[in-house]
Design a protein around this motif. Structure first.
Motif, PDB file in Angstrom:
ATOM      1  N   LYS A 188       4.902   3.506  -0.003  1.00 28.40           N
ATOM      2  CA  LYS A 188       5.473   4.733  -0.553  1.00 28.40           C
ATOM      3  C   LYS A 188       5.288   4.871  -2.064  1.00 28.40           C
ATOM      4  O   LYS A 188       5.381   5.983  -2.601  1.00 28.40           O
ATOM      5  CB  LYS A 188       6.955   4.813  -0.201  1.00 28.40           C
ATOM      6  CG  LYS A 188       7.833   3.726  -0.812  1.00 28.40           C
ATOM      7  CD  LYS A 188       9.262   3.844  -0.329  1.00 28.40           C
ATOM      8  CE  LYS A 188      10.155   2.760  -0.922  1.00 28.40           C
ATOM      9  NZ  LYS A 188      10.287   2.894  -2.391  1.00 28.40           N
ATOM     10  N   ASP A 189       5.023   3.753  -2.762  1.00 32.19           N
ATOM     11  CA  ASP A 189       4.864   3.810  -4.223  1.00 32.19           C
ATOM     12  C   ASP A 189       3.405   3.723  -4.662  1.00 32.19           C
ATOM     13  O   ASP A 189       3.124   3.428  -5.834  1.00 32.19           O
ATOM     14  CB  ASP A 189       5.670   2.698  -4.893  1.00 32.19           C
ATOM     15  CG  ASP A 189       7.171   2.885  -4.722  1.00 32.19           C
ATOM     16  OD1 ASP A 189       7.613   4.048  -4.760  1.00 32.19           O
ATOM     17  OD2 ASP A 189       7.885   1.879  -4.535  1.00 32.19           O
ATOM     18  N   ALA A 190       2.471   3.940  -3.759  1.00 35.05           N
ATOM     19  CA  ALA A 190       1.050   3.920  -4.131  1.00 35.05           C
ATOM     20  C   ALA A 190       0.794   4.941  -5.243  1.00 35.05           C
ATOM     21  O   ALA A 190       1.384   6.026  -5.256  1.00 35.05           O
ATOM     22  CB  ALA A 190       0.182   4.229  -2.916  1.00 35.05           C
ATOM     23  N   ASN A 191      -0.081   4.585  -6.158  1.00 38.07           N
ATOM     24  CA  ASN A 191      -0.340   5.490  -7.283  1.00 38.07           C
ATOM     25  C   ASN A 191      -1.745   5.283  -7.832  1.00 38.07           C
ATOM     26  O   ASN A 191      -2.398   4.260  -7.574  1.00 38.07           O
ATOM     27  CB  ASN A 191       0.692   5.293  -8.392  1.00 38.07           C
ATOM     28  CG  ASN A 191       0.629   3.895  -9.001  1.00 38.07           C
ATOM     29  OD1 ASN A 191      -0.209   3.603  -9.836  1.00 38.07           O
ATOM     30  ND2 ASN A 191       1.538   3.023  -8.566  1.00 38.07           N
ATOM     31  N   VAL A 207      -0.875  -0.835  -2.618  1.00 31.69           N
ATOM     32  CA  VAL A 207       0.320  -1.625  -2.318  1.00 31.69           C
ATOM     33  C   VAL A 207       0.688  -2.390  -3.587  1.00 31.69           C
ATOM     34  O   VAL A 207      -0.161  -2.604  -4.461  1.00 31.69           O
ATOM     35  CB  VAL A 207       0.071  -2.609  -1.145  1.00 31.69           C
ATOM     36  CG1 VAL A 207      -0.076  -1.857   0.170  1.00 31.69           C
ATOM     37  CG2 VAL A 207      -1.160  -3.467  -1.399  1.00 31.69           C
ATOM     38  N   PRO A 208       1.944  -2.817  -3.744  1.00 40.99           N
ATOM     39  CA  PRO A 208       2.376  -3.409  -5.015  1.00 40.99           C
ATOM     40  C   PRO A 208       1.584  -4.628  -5.465  1.00 40.99           C
ATOM     41  O   PRO A 208       1.518  -4.909  -6.661  1.00 40.99           O
ATOM     42  CB  PRO A 208       3.841  -3.775  -4.740  1.00 40.99           C
ATOM     43  CG  PRO A 208       4.275  -2.840  -3.666  1.00 40.99           C
ATOM     44  CD  PRO A 208       3.065  -2.643  -2.808  1.00 40.99           C
ATOM     45  N   PHE A 209       0.987  -5.354  -4.532  1.00 39.49           N
ATOM     46  CA  PHE A 209       0.326  -6.606  -4.905  1.00 39.49           C
ATOM     47  C   PHE A 209      -1.200  -6.486  -5.016  1.00 39.49           C
ATOM     48  O   PHE A 209      -1.887  -7.489  -5.240  1.00 39.49           O
ATOM     49  CB  PHE A 209       0.663  -7.708  -3.888  1.00 39.49           C
ATOM     50  CG  PHE A 209       0.410  -7.338  -2.455  1.00 39.49           C
ATOM     51  CD1 PHE A 209      -0.856  -7.476  -1.906  1.00 39.49           C
ATOM     52  CD2 PHE A 209       1.439  -6.857  -1.665  1.00 39.49           C
ATOM     53  CE1 PHE A 209      -1.095  -7.129  -0.591  1.00 39.49           C
ATOM     54  CE2 PHE A 209       1.215  -6.509  -0.335  1.00 39.49           C
ATOM     55  CZ  PHE A 209      -0.054  -6.646   0.202  1.00 39.49           C
ATOM     56  N   LEU A 210      -1.753  -5.281  -4.871  1.00 46.12           N
ATOM     57  CA  LEU A 210      -3.207  -5.126  -4.882  1.00 46.12           C
ATOM     58  C   LEU A 210      -3.602  -3.901  -5.705  1.00 46.12           C
ATOM     59  O   LEU A 210      -3.030  -2.829  -5.544  1.00 46.12           O
ATOM     60  CB  LEU A 210      -3.716  -4.974  -3.448  1.00 46.12           C
ATOM     61  CG  LEU A 210      -5.219  -5.122  -3.205  1.00 46.12           C
ATOM     62  CD1 LEU A 210      -5.691  -6.515  -3.592  1.00 46.12           C
ATOM     63  CD2 LEU A 210      -5.540  -4.853  -1.732  1.00 46.12           C
ATOM     64  N   THR A 211      -4.583  -4.081  -6.602  1.00 45.50           N
ATOM     65  CA  THR A 211      -5.035  -2.997  -7.474  1.00 45.50           C
ATOM     66  C   THR A 211      -6.555  -2.995  -7.537  1.00 45.50           C
ATOM     67  O   THR A 211      -7.184  -4.058  -7.633  1.00 45.50           O
ATOM     68  CB  THR A 211      -4.470  -3.163  -8.898  1.00 45.50           C
ATOM     69  OG1 THR A 211      -3.047  -3.104  -8.846  1.00 45.50           O
ATOM     70  CG2 THR A 211      -4.976  -2.065  -9.820  1.00 45.50           C
ATOM     71  N   PHE A 212      -7.137  -1.802  -7.496  1.00 46.50           N
ATOM     72  CA  PHE A 212      -8.577  -1.628  -7.676  1.00 46.50           C
ATOM     73  C   PHE A 212      -8.797  -0.709  -8.874  1.00 46.50           C
ATOM     74  O   PHE A 212      -8.100   0.297  -9.034  1.00 46.50           O
ATOM     75  CB  PHE A 212      -9.220  -1.022  -6.429  1.00 46.50           C
ATOM     76  CG  PHE A 212      -9.030  -1.840  -5.182  1.00 46.50           C
ATOM     77  CD1 PHE A 212      -9.843  -2.935  -4.929  1.00 46.50           C
ATOM     78  CD2 PHE A 212      -8.025  -1.526  -4.275  1.00 46.50           C
ATOM     79  CE1 PHE A 212      -9.665  -3.701  -3.784  1.00 46.50           C
ATOM     80  CE2 PHE A 212      -7.832  -2.275  -3.128  1.00 46.50           C
ATOM     81  CZ  PHE A 212      -8.662  -3.372  -2.884  1.00 46.50           C
TER      82      PHE A 212
END
Length: 321
Positions: free
Chosen positions: A81-84, A109-114
């Motif tokens: 729900k907090d994807a940004n 997701v909170p633990f993964l960023t691209f």
């Protein structure tokens, strides 16, 4: 290319200066300072180099950054729900260079960023400070490149995994944090044609080509003025030793040599709008069979192994507007 750079700088500066008027924008000014001692080069392998001189050079950099967060929820699940998505323009300036940077960052997701980004810049030369210089590998002498006629550019993609143990074991004293990133990209200076070697923003033995950069971090974040303490380990280099031309072979400069840096760091909340970070960096560089005193002498020498040395002490002050 000159028009592109000037336009990029002007747009980046105008965009950042008006950022406070835009909803959901935040911006900050980061000031970096570093003191580099000179390490003695020794024709041995797997050794630590002693400090030859406590002062070799001073580094200084300003980075004016903006950030716009766009909410992109992927579902009702608490992980989605907090994807940004973040848009991050940066204007970077040093005494010997200027470079606008634009990147985007997606967190599903909170633990993964691209993330992905690109930049273009130019540099000039002041005394021994080399913004853009091409090395004559036969004479071991630098030739200054003309700023705004020669340019640096790069583009990259990165993935990051991060984890905070407080997400599993809640508590303000339970923030043991981990981070792992991997970045792949291409960087080049337009004046470095035909496998040229030189300087960009003070970086010695710079060569055009595809490069990687991997980072690991382990730290602890207590609810104090000292809000984070930990250790970074960074690994970077070229994918292809051919980027160094005839000097790229393992028996020569070893063009795909992997640099390793380890730096403990402390981060402080000075005020609600000011943070301070300090670090001490230990790094590796090529060791050669032949004795030498400077990086510009290395093309033509024969690689022997790793040399470790104390690279710098550094500080970063960040003010949030």
């Amino acid at each position: 290319m000159k028009k592109i750079l000037c336009t990029a700088v002007a747009l980046c500066a105008a965009f950042l200066l008006t950022a406070q008027e835009k909803e959901n924008w935040t911006y900050n000014l980061a000031t970096d300072f570093a003191l580099d001692p000179e390490g003695k080069r020794v024709p041995e392998t797997a050794h630590f180099s002693n400090i030859k001189d406590p002062y070799e050079c001073v580094e200084f950099r300003l980075r004016f950054s903006g950030e716009r967060v766009l909410k992109t929820p992927l579902g009702e699940h608490f992980l989605l729900k907090d994807a940004n998505f973040k848009i991050i323009p940066v204007l970077e300036m040093t005494p010997i260079s200027v470079r606008p940077i634009l990147s985007g960052e997606f967190t599903p997701v909170p633990f993964l960023t691209f993330s992905a980004g690109a930049s273009i810049g130019t540099g000039w030369n002041i005394g021994n400070l080399g913004g853009m210089r091409l090395l004559d590998t036969e004479k071991h002498e630098y030739r200054d490149l003309t700023p705004f006629k020669n340019f640096y550019y790069d583009f990259w993609g990165q993935g990051a995994f991060q984890f905070d143990f407080a997400a599993v074991f809640p508590g303000e004293w339970n923030h043991v944090q981990m981070l792992a990133t991997y970045k792949a990209g291409y960087s080049a200076v337009t004046g470095f044609r035909n496998c040229g070697i030189g300087k960009w923003m003070g970086t010695e033995n710079f060569a055009n080509g595809w490069q990687y950069d991997a980072t690991l971090f382990l730290g602890y974040a207590p609810p104090l003025i000292l809000f984070r303490a930990g250790v970074f380990a960074e690994f970077w280099g070229h994918y292809n030793d051919d980027d160094y031309g005839k000097y790229g072979a393992d028996s020569e400069m070893n063009g795909d040599f992997m640099y390793v840096s380890i730096y403990p760091t402390l981060q402080f909340h000075l005020t609600k709008k000011d943070d301070l970070s300090v670090l001490a960096e230990f790094s590796s560089r090529r060791a050669f069979y032949e004795e030498h005193t400077a990086y510009k002498e290395e093309p033509g020498l024969h690689y022997k192994g790793y040399e470790w040395y104390f690279m710098r002490i550094a500080a970063r002050w960040v003010h949030f507007f």
